[in-house]
Scaffold this motif. Structure first.
Motif, PDB file in Angstrom:
ATOM      1  N   ALA A  35      51.500  45.424  52.289  1.00 37.21           N
ATOM      2  CA  ALA A  35      51.024  44.265  51.519  1.00 37.21           C
ATOM      3  C   ALA A  35      49.511  44.274  51.391  1.00 37.21           C
ATOM      4  N   LYS A  36      48.794  44.642  52.457  1.00 33.50           N
ATOM      5  CA  LYS A  36      47.338  44.702  52.402  1.00 33.50           C
ATOM      6  C   LYS A  36      46.869  45.781  51.434  1.00 33.50           C
ATOM      7  N   GLU A  37      47.552  46.922  51.433  1.00 31.82           N
ATOM      8  CA  GLU A  37      47.176  47.997  50.520  1.00 31.82           C
ATOM      9  C   GLU A  37      47.405  47.588  49.066  1.00 31.82           C
ATOM     10  N   LEU A  38      48.538  46.956  48.795  1.00 33.04           N
ATOM     11  CA  LEU A  38      48.826  46.494  47.438  1.00 33.04           C
ATOM     12  C   LEU A  38      47.816  45.426  46.996  1.00 33.04           C
ATOM     13  N   ALA A  39      47.460  44.534  47.904  1.00 38.10           N
ATOM     14  CA  ALA A  39      46.482  43.496  47.569  1.00 38.10           C
ATOM     15  C   ALA A  39      45.114  44.114  47.277  1.00 38.10           C
ATOM     16  N   ALA A  40      44.740  45.128  48.038  1.00 39.16           N
ATOM     17  CA  ALA A  40      43.449  45.790  47.807  1.00 39.16           C
ATOM     18  C   ALA A  40      43.433  46.494  46.455  1.00 39.16           C
ATOM     19  N   ARG A  41      44.518  47.148  46.111  1.00 35.68           N
ATOM     20  CA  ARG A  41      44.600  47.820  44.808  1.00 35.68           C
ATOM     21  C   ARG A  41      44.511  46.810  43.671  1.00 35.68           C
ATOM     22  N   LEU A  42      45.256  45.725  43.804  1.00 35.16           N
ATOM     23  CA  LEU A  42      45.240  44.690  42.771  1.00 35.16           C
ATOM     24  C   LEU A  42      43.850  44.070  42.634  1.00 35.16           C
ATOM     25  N   LEU A  43      43.216  43.780  43.755  1.00 37.83           N
ATOM     26  CA  LEU A  43      41.890  43.172  43.727  1.00 37.83           C
ATOM     27  C   LEU A  43      40.873  44.093  43.069  1.00 37.83           C
ATOM     28  N   SER A  44      40.940  45.389  43.352  1.00 43.36           N
ATOM     29  CA  SER A  44      39.981  46.305  42.730  1.00 43.36           C
ATOM     30  C   SER A  44      40.188  46.368  41.221  1.00 43.36           C
ATOM     31  N   LYS A  45      41.431  46.315  40.769  1.00 42.88           N
ATOM     32  CA  LYS A  45      41.682  46.325  39.327  1.00 42.88           C
ATOM     33  C   LYS A  45      41.223  45.021  38.675  1.00 42.88           C
ATOM     34  N   VAL A  46      41.444  43.918  39.360  1.00 41.23           N
ATOM     35  CA  VAL A  46      41.032  42.620  38.815  1.00 41.23           C
ATOM     36  C   VAL A  46      39.517  42.547  38.717  1.00 41.23           C
ATOM     37  N   ILE A  47      38.808  43.027  39.724  1.00 43.53           N
ATOM     38  CA  ILE A  47      37.357  42.989  39.720  1.00 43.53           C
ATOM     39  C   ILE A  47      36.805  43.839  38.579  1.00 43.53           C
ATOM     40  N   ARG A  48      37.371  45.026  38.379  1.00 48.33           N
ATOM     41  CA  ARG A  48      36.897  45.888  37.298  1.00 48.33           C
ATOM     42  C   ARG A  48      37.128  45.264  35.934  1.00 48.33           C
ATOM     43  N   ARG A  49      38.203  44.504  35.775  1.00 48.93           N
ATOM     44  CA  ARG A  49      38.551  43.961  34.467  1.00 48.93           C
ATOM     45  C   ARG A  49      38.013  42.550  34.220  1.00 48.93           C
ATOM     46  N   THR A  50      37.301  41.984  35.184  1.00 47.81           N
ATOM     47  CA  THR A  50      36.738  40.647  35.029  1.00 47.81           C
ATOM     48  C   THR A  50      35.444  40.729  34.236  1.00 47.81           C
ATOM     49  N   PRO A  51      35.309  39.949  33.171  1.00 46.05           N
ATOM     50  CA  PRO A  51      34.052  39.977  32.423  1.00 46.05           C
ATOM     51  C   PRO A  51      32.924  39.375  33.256  1.00 46.05           C
TER      52      PRO A  51
END
Length: 89
Positions: A35-51
């Motif tokens: 769960a921590k690994e999946l959350a880290a992956r999701l967070l990195s993608k969200v940060i990159r795609r945030t204007p």
């Protein structure tokens, strides 16, 4: 009575042994780490795609060069950009 053919149950028995060996391991820590690994992956993608804001390019005062030509100048300003700092996991 119909004949369905011969069956080899060795693979099923090996699969059963693997399932039993999985049940002896600590599933709680495995689930937490997954769960921590999946959350880290999701967070990195969200940060990159945030204007992060927008860059505004405004025309500045013209400059005169040594050869007598006039060059346009531009002033760039950045508005916004604090949204990424608020993301945490």
């Amino acid at each position: 009575m119909a004949r369905w053919g011969k069956a080899d149950y060795k693979q099923l028995q090996e699969f059963q042994k693997r399932l039993q060996s999985l049940s002896t391991h600590d599933f709680q820590s495995f689930c937490e780490s997954a769960a921590k690994e999946l959350a880290a992956r999701l967070l990195s993608k969200v940060i990159r795609r945030t204007p992060v804001g927008e860059t505004i390019k405004e025309e500045g005062e013209p400059k005169t060069l040594k050869n007598g030509k006039v060059k346009k100048t531009y002033i760039t300003t950045h508005m916004g950009g604090t949204l990424r700092r608020g993301w945490t996991a």
